[in-house]
Motif scaffolding. Structure first.
Motif, short mmCIF file in Angstrom:
data_model
loop_
_atom_site.label_atom_id
_atom_site.label_comp_id
_atom_site.label_asym_id
_atom_site.label_seq_id
_atom_site.Cartn_x
_atom_site.Cartn_y
_atom_site.Cartn_z
N VAL A 107 0.84 -1.21 0.00
CA VAL A 107 0.00 0.00 0.00
C VAL A 107 0.87 1.25 0.00
O VAL A 107 0.61 2.21 -0.75
N THR A 108 1.91 1.26 0.83
CA THR A 108 2.80 2.41 0.88
C THR A 108 3.49 2.63 -0.46
O THR A 108 3.56 3.76 -0.97
N ALA A 109 4.00 1.54 -1.04
CA ALA A 109 4.64 1.66 -2.35
C ALA A 109 3.65 2.12 -3.40
O ALA A 109 3.99 2.89 -4.31
N GLY A 110 2.39 1.65 -3.30
CA GLY A 110 1.37 2.09 -4.25
C GLY A 110 1.09 3.58 -4.17
O GLY A 110 0.88 4.25 -5.18
N LEU A 111 1.09 4.12 -2.95
CA LEU A 111 0.88 5.55 -2.79
C LEU A 111 2.04 6.35 -3.37
O LEU A 111 1.83 7.39 -4.01
N PHE A 112 3.26 5.87 -3.16
CA PHE A 112 4.40 6.54 -3.77
C PHE A 112 4.35 6.42 -5.29
O PHE A 112 4.68 7.36 -6.02
N GLY A 113 3.91 5.27 -5.78
CA GLY A 113 3.75 5.10 -7.22
C GLY A 113 2.67 6.03 -7.78
O GLY A 113 2.81 6.57 -8.88
N LEU A 114 1.58 6.21 -7.02
CA LEU A 114 0.54 7.14 -7.44
C LEU A 114 1.09 8.56 -7.54
O LEU A 114 0.73 9.32 -8.45
N SER A 115 1.97 8.91 -6.62
CA SER A 115 2.60 10.23 -6.69
C SER A 115 3.42 10.39 -7.96
O SER A 115 3.37 11.44 -8.62
N GLY B 136 2.68 12.33 0.80
CA GLY B 136 2.29 12.51 2.20
C GLY B 136 1.56 11.30 2.76
O GLY B 136 1.87 10.84 3.87
N ALA B 137 0.59 10.78 2.00
CA ALA B 137 -0.17 9.62 2.48
C ALA B 137 0.71 8.39 2.60
O ALA B 137 0.57 7.59 3.54
N GLY B 138 1.65 8.25 1.66
CA GLY B 138 2.56 7.11 1.73
C GLY B 138 3.44 7.17 2.97
O GLY B 138 3.65 6.16 3.65
N ALA B 139 3.95 8.35 3.27
CA ALA B 139 4.81 8.50 4.44
C ALA B 139 4.03 8.25 5.73
O ALA B 139 4.52 7.60 6.67
N VAL B 140 2.79 8.74 5.79
CA VAL B 140 1.96 8.55 6.98
C VAL B 140 1.63 7.07 7.17
O VAL B 140 1.71 6.52 8.29
N HIS B 141 1.24 6.39 6.08
CA HIS B 141 0.89 4.96 6.20
C HIS B 141 2.10 4.14 6.60
O HIS B 141 1.98 3.20 7.41
N TRP B 142 3.24 4.47 6.08
CA TRP B 142 4.48 3.77 6.43
C TRP B 142 4.76 3.93 7.92
O TRP B 142 5.06 2.97 8.64
N ALA B 143 4.64 5.16 8.42
CA ALA B 143 4.94 5.42 9.82
C ALA B 143 3.94 4.74 10.75
O ALA B 143 4.31 4.21 11.81
N ARG B 144 2.67 4.72 10.37
CA ARG B 144 1.64 4.18 11.26
C ARG B 144 1.58 2.66 11.28
O ARG B 144 1.13 2.08 12.28
N LEU C 4 11.05 -2.14 -1.68
CA LEU C 4 9.95 -1.65 -2.51
C LEU C 4 9.53 -0.25 -2.07
O LEU C 4 9.35 0.65 -2.89
N ILE C 5 9.41 -0.07 -0.76
CA ILE C 5 9.05 1.25 -0.24
C ILE C 5 10.15 2.25 -0.53
O ILE C 5 9.90 3.37 -0.99
N ARG C 6 11.38 1.85 -0.27
CA ARG C 6 12.50 2.77 -0.45
C ARG C 6 12.62 3.24 -1.90
O ARG C 6 12.75 4.44 -2.17
#
Length: 354
Positions: free
Chosen positions: A59-67, A114-122, A165-167
């Motif tokens: 999910v986090t990687a998907g949000l970064f990909g969406l960006s 922003g959403a990717g970073a928040v989801h990763w942290a939470r 993947l996230i990185r």
């Protein structure tokens, strides 16, 4: 007579005591300022289930990909939509297709990061709380080593090195987003190329009095007067009038030939009539204040002062160089004419001086 207390005396049996009315102990309240400590740590699902952790990673990687897709779409919209294209979008009505698409795609790009970073942290980064004593401002070697170890531990717990993947998607999103700012700089307009080095003046162009819109003749210019002129053929009704007059505006002054100190100025003049650019070489303000006795001209914006009897050199103020002079003469009809364009760019000096 027996002794009695006053009405303000408190009966002995009402005084507080460590014992109750029947001799029992009274409970002493707890310290209200005691440190309650941290509540027991509750593990998240991702902490104990690797499949849930992998799902959060995707999910986090998907949000970064969406960006990244949002940034690419931003650049594509900037290229595809013309500036004047209007579309109807409910409920906004008629809007600029370019502005709407740029705002929408840039929002997707930024929200994705922003959403990717928040989801990763939470969901994946360590959320265990700990407390530490307040330290003095100056750090000793032990404290610095402690901070360094905490940084290493935090980086390890974030999974930054392990979850590639996230990185990689985060790096991709952060790399692409600045491109939106670079591309949008193109909207500042076409590159000036060498347009700033040329004006409407050319050989044979008649000097037109801006006040009367009639050709200037030598007899119209008296010693000590200041006249503003523009090139023949330039009309105020033209769409690009302001753009052209901002480069071609002239000051016409008549000085006694023996008072002109600069040889080139004297050679480029006609019977003491000199023509200088009206545009200040500091920030481009129009110059209009002339001192007849000193032959000084003053810019009203920042008080740059030029000596028109000495090649319009700067004698005071922030201007960087002298006002450009236009070489003039008289045609067969007796009108003042230019003998060419300015030999150097007019206006501020910050863009053309090497």
């Amino acid at each position: 007579m027996s002794e009695t207390g006053s009405h303000n005396d408190v009966p002995e049996q009402n005084l507080p005591s460590e014992h109750g009315a029947h001799g029992g102990d009274v409970a002493v309240p707890d310290d209200p300022f005691a440190n309650p400590g941290h509540p027991p740590h509750e593990f998240r699902r991702q902490d104990i289930d690797e499949r849930a952790a992998k799902h959060s990673e995707r999910v986090t990687a998907g949000l970064f990909g969406l960006s990244m897709l949002g940034t690419i779409a931003f650049i594509a919209c900037f290229v595809i939509f013309p500036v004047d294209k209007i579309v109807f979008i409910f409920p906004f009505g008629n809007v600029s297709a370019l502005n709407f698409s740029l705002g929408l795609t840039l929002a997707v790009a930024l929200i994705g990061i922003g959403a990717g970073a928040v989801h990763w942290a939470r969901t994946l980064m360590s959320d265990e709380e700990f407390s530490d004593d307040r330290h003095s401002a100056g750090a000793d070697d032990a404290l610095r080593e402690n901070v360094e170890q905490q940084w290493i531990q935090g980086a390890k717990e974030s999974g930054f090195g392990r979850r590639k993947l996230i990185r990689n998607t985060m790096f991709g999103a952060l790399t692409l987003v600045p491109l939106a700012g670079v591309v949008i700089l193109r909207d500042l307009g076409p590159l000036p190329e060498d347009k700033l080095r040329h004006t409407l003046w050319s050989k044979g162009k008649v000097l037109i009095n801006q006040n009367t819109n009639k050709p200037l003749r030598p007899e119209d210019v008296v010693v000590g007067s200041l006249t503003f002129a523009m090139p023949e053929g330039l009309e105020e009704s033209q769409e690009d009038f302001q753009e052209q007059i901002a480069k071609a505006a002239l000051m016409i002054i008549r000085i006694k030939p023996e008072d002109i100190k600069d040889k080139r100025e004297r050679d480029w003049a006609h019977q003491g009539i000199v023509a200088f650019s009206k545009i200040c070489t500091h920030v481009g303000c129009p110059i209009s204040l002339y001192e007849q006795q000193t032959h000084h001209v003053l810019c009203p914006c920042h008080q740059s002062t030029f000596d028109l009897a000495d090649g319009a050199r700067v004698i005071f103020g922030p201007a960087g160089h002298a006002l450009p002079q236009l070489r003039i003469s008289v045609n067969d009809e007796g009108n003042l004419v230019a003998l060419g364009d300015f030999e150097e760019p007019v206006g501020p000096a910050f863009w053309e001086r090497g």
